[in-house]
Enzyme design. Structure first.
Site, PDB file in Angstrom:
ATOM      1  N   GLY A   1      13.397  22.975   0.546  1.00  0.00           N
ATOM      2  CA  GLY A   1      14.043  22.790  -0.754  1.00  0.00           C
ATOM      3  C   GLY A   1      13.066  22.892  -1.910  1.00  0.00           C
ATOM      4  O   GLY A   1      13.362  23.517  -2.936  1.00  0.00           O
ATOM      5  N   CYS A   2      11.899  22.295  -1.743  1.00  0.00           N
ATOM      6  CA  CYS A   2      10.899  22.295  -2.808  1.00  0.00           C
ATOM      7  C   CYS A   2      10.323  23.691  -3.032  1.00  0.00           C
ATOM      8  O   CYS A   2      10.040  24.085  -4.166  1.00  0.00           O
ATOM      9  CB  CYS A   2       9.793  21.294  -2.509  1.00  0.00           C
ATOM     10  SG  CYS A   2      10.415  19.600  -2.433  1.00  0.00           S
TER      11      CYS A   2
END
Length: 156
Positions: free
Chosen positions: A44-45
């Site tokens: 996600g990051c």
């Protein structure tokens, strides 16, 4: 005590991905998108960072700067920035002092650092906060808010 819309961001310092000392007050004078994310090189990051990278020129054209913050070390940030060709500043917040200053919550029973994006005007006043653990909408919402709030900025 956490910062809220209308508050002036107090001066702070942190190390960036190059090991240089970043001093907040030296970066005032343009809108800033300051985003907190849980961890370098996680799915996600990475998606979020790459989305900011892909839209970075649009932010620059709007007169804004993008700065990412996580608890990773400067060395981890260097690898992350190089691997994904991230053109913006990444700040190391290993002691969580910036998370505390801004009031970034933790999630998953306090185990996972939160994901929050702050829009700050050229004078250093917090004008918008987007708090959502999903990495998907942070970039588009930040860009829309920068356009909306600072539509006249480049004309000044």
């Amino acid at each position: 005590m956490s910062l809220k819309v209308g508050d002036k961001v107090p001066n702070f310092s942190a190390k960036d991905q190059h090991g240089a000392n970043f001093i907040w007050d030296e970066h005032l004078g343009k809108p800033i998108v300051l985003y907190f994310y849980p961890k370098d090189d996680t799915p996600g990051c990475t998606a979020q960072a790459c989305s900011f990278r892909d839209e970075y020129e649009d932010f620059k054209e709007l007169g804004a700067e993008v700065i990412g913050v996580s608890g990773d070390s400067e060395k981890a940030h260097t690898k992350f920035a190089q691997k994904y060709k991230l053109p913006f500043i990444l700040l190391s917040d290993q002691d969580k002092s910036l998370r505390k200053l801004f009031g970034v919550p933790t999630n998953l029973l306090g185990l996972l650092p939160g994901r929050v994006t702050y829009i700050i005007n050229a004078e250093g006043t917090l004008v918008y906060i987007y708090n959502n653990m999903s990495a998907k909408n942070h970039v588009s919402i930040a860009k829309d808010k920068v356009k909306e709030i600072f539509k006249d900025f480049k004309n000044k």
